[in-house]
Design a protein around this motif. Structure first.
Motif, short mmCIF file in Angstrom:
data_model
loop_
_atom_site.label_atom_id
_atom_site.label_comp_id
_atom_site.label_asym_id
_atom_site.label_seq_id
_atom_site.Cartn_x
_atom_site.Cartn_y
_atom_site.Cartn_z
N ALA A 227 0.84 -1.21 0.00
CA ALA A 227 0.00 0.00 0.00
C ALA A 227 0.87 1.26 0.00
CB ALA A 227 -0.96 0.00 1.19
N THR A 228 1.88 1.25 -0.86
CA THR A 228 2.85 2.34 -0.91
C THR A 228 2.84 3.03 -2.27
OG1 THR A 228 4.31 1.23 0.67
CG2 THR A 228 5.29 2.96 -0.70
N ARG B 209 -9.79 8.04 -1.91
CA ARG B 209 -9.85 6.96 -0.93
C ARG B 209 -10.18 5.62 -1.56
NH1 ARG B 209 -10.30 8.41 4.59
NH2 ARG B 209 -10.43 10.66 4.99
N ASP B 210 -10.87 5.60 -2.71
CA ASP B 210 -11.19 4.33 -3.34
C ASP B 210 -10.01 3.74 -4.10
OD1 ASP B 210 -11.13 6.13 -5.39
OD2 ASP B 210 -13.09 5.64 -6.22
N ILE C 221 -6.31 3.68 6.99
CA ILE C 221 -7.38 3.54 7.98
C ILE C 221 -7.09 2.34 8.88
CG2 ILE C 221 -9.19 4.63 6.60
CD1 ILE C 221 -10.07 1.88 5.69
N ASP C 222 -7.74 2.34 10.06
CA ASP C 222 -7.57 1.20 10.96
C ASP C 222 -8.68 0.18 10.73
OD1 ASP C 222 -9.86 2.18 12.20
OD2 ASP C 222 -8.78 3.08 13.88
N ALA C 223 -8.74 -0.84 11.58
CA ALA C 223 -9.71 -1.92 11.41
C ALA C 223 -11.15 -1.44 11.54
CB ALA C 223 -9.43 -3.03 12.42
N ASN C 224 -11.35 -0.33 12.24
CA ASN C 224 -12.70 0.21 12.41
C ASN C 224 -13.08 1.22 11.33
OD1 ASN C 224 -13.11 -1.23 14.87
ND2 ASN C 224 -11.89 0.31 15.96
N GLY C 225 -12.15 1.46 10.38
CA GLY C 225 -12.43 2.42 9.33
C GLY C 225 -12.09 3.85 9.68
N ASP C 226 -11.45 4.05 10.83
CA ASP C 226 -11.06 5.41 11.23
C ASP C 226 -9.73 5.79 10.58
OD1 ASP C 226 -13.29 5.66 12.93
OD2 ASP C 226 -12.23 4.62 14.55
N THR D 226 -4.38 0.47 2.66
CA THR D 226 -5.14 -0.23 1.62
C THR D 226 -4.84 0.41 0.27
OG1 THR D 226 -7.08 1.23 1.82
CG2 THR D 226 -7.03 -0.74 3.21
N MET D 227 -4.83 -0.42 -0.77
CA MET D 227 -4.64 0.06 -2.13
C MET D 227 -5.24 -0.96 -3.09
SD MET D 227 -1.10 0.92 -4.24
CE MET D 227 -0.71 2.34 -3.21
N ILE D 228 -5.95 -0.45 -4.12
CA ILE D 228 -6.45 -1.37 -5.12
C ILE D 228 -5.30 -1.78 -6.03
CG2 ILE D 228 -8.78 -0.43 -5.09
CD1 ILE D 228 -8.12 1.10 -7.64
N PRO D 229 -5.39 -3.00 -6.66
CA PRO D 229 -6.48 -3.97 -6.51
C PRO D 229 -6.44 -4.66 -5.16
CG PRO D 229 -4.73 -4.87 -7.86
CD PRO D 229 -4.36 -3.44 -7.58
N GLU D 230 -7.62 -5.07 -4.67
CA GLU D 230 -7.69 -5.69 -3.35
C GLU D 230 -7.00 -7.05 -3.34
OE1 GLU D 230 -11.70 -5.83 -2.13
OE2 GLU D 230 -11.97 -3.67 -2.08
N PHE D 231 -6.99 -7.73 -4.49
CA PHE D 231 -6.35 -9.03 -4.58
C PHE D 231 -5.07 -8.92 -5.38
CE2 PHE D 231 -10.92 -9.81 -4.32
CZ PHE D 231 -10.98 -10.65 -3.22
N GLY D 232 -4.01 -9.52 -4.88
CA GLY D 232 -2.77 -9.56 -5.64
C GLY D 232 -2.87 -10.57 -6.76
N ALA D 233 -1.81 -10.71 -7.56
CA ALA D 233 -1.85 -11.59 -8.71
C ALA D 233 -2.09 -13.04 -8.30
CB ALA D 233 -0.53 -11.47 -9.48
N ILE D 234 -1.39 -13.50 -7.26
CA ILE D 234 -1.55 -14.90 -6.82
C ILE D 234 -2.95 -15.13 -6.29
CG2 ILE D 234 -0.75 -16.63 -5.18
CD1 ILE D 234 2.03 -15.43 -5.37
#
Length: 210
Positions: free
Chosen positions: A100-101, A120-121, A126-131, A174-182
């Motif tokens: 996420a860099t 943001r999309d 953000i933390d686990a609570n979305g803050d 967090t950074m898109i894409p949410e899933f890596g290649a593997i």
């Protein structure tokens, strides 16, 4: 003779101007193109053995002074990012979804600032609570702080850098894409397996009873 240098130190204009009999002159030009960046311009004038210089500030009128750079995530996924920079130029903008860099390559002729609008999309901190969390920022591998407006949909970061700086790293969560290649391959295989299994089950469930 008039020489105009842009904020990156490059010669933007080099012209000869006619001087009136009373020693006055006027000179106008339009700023634009790849060299017409926002920031402080220097004007150097020489005439009859005398020299003088002055400066002026210019901000591009395009989208309120914001320019568009292409953020390339994982070497393939491209997104438009708005930015401003003073004291230098932005040469590259890449992202690594696993860490996420965002890494910004810059050429800093002088001390200045890099401003990035980060949707943001695409990337967030953000933390686990979305803050909201603060982005972790490095300039040439030295940790620094960034001003952050914590916008609802887009966070605008302002990062100071010194003359000679070459790289700015911005670390989020967090950074898109949410899933890596593997992960994408595993997901695809799982989906195909489910489809095959469902097809076989459906085929046998409609066989006539003996």
């Amino acid at each position: 003779m008039i020489q105009v240098y842009n904020p990156n130190g490059a010669v933007y204009r080099f012209d000869q101007v006619t001087v009136e009999s009373d020693g006055s002159y006027t000179y106008t030009f339009r700023v634009g193109g790849n060299l017409g960046v926002s920031g402080e311009y220097e004007v150097r004038v020489s005439y009859a053995g005398a020299t003088a210089n002055t400066t002026f500030d210019f901000t591009s009128s395009t989208t309120g002074g914001w320019r568009t750079a292409t953020l390339v995530i994982d070497g393939a996924d491209e997104h438009d990012i708005l930015y401003q920079i003073t004291g230098g130029s932005l040469t590259s903008l890449t992202g690594d979804s696993e860490t996420a860099t965002i890494t910004a390559g810059i050429t800093a002729n002088n001390a200045g600032q890099l401003m990035l609008q980060l949707p943001r999309d695409i990337v967030d901190a953000i933390d686990a609570n979305g803050d909201d969390l603060d982005y972790i920022v490095f300039v040439d591998e030295l940790e620094t702080t960034a001003d952050d407006d914590f916008g609802a949909d887009t966070r605008t970061l302002t990062i100071d850098f010194e003359a000679g700086s070459e790289q700015v790293d911005i670390v989020g969560t967090t950074m898109i894409p949410e899933f890596g290649a593997i992960a994408a391959i595993v997901l695809a295989v799982a989906i195909v397996g489910i489809i095959v299994a469902t097809t076989r089950y459906s085929k046998f469930s409609f066989l006539p009873k003996m």
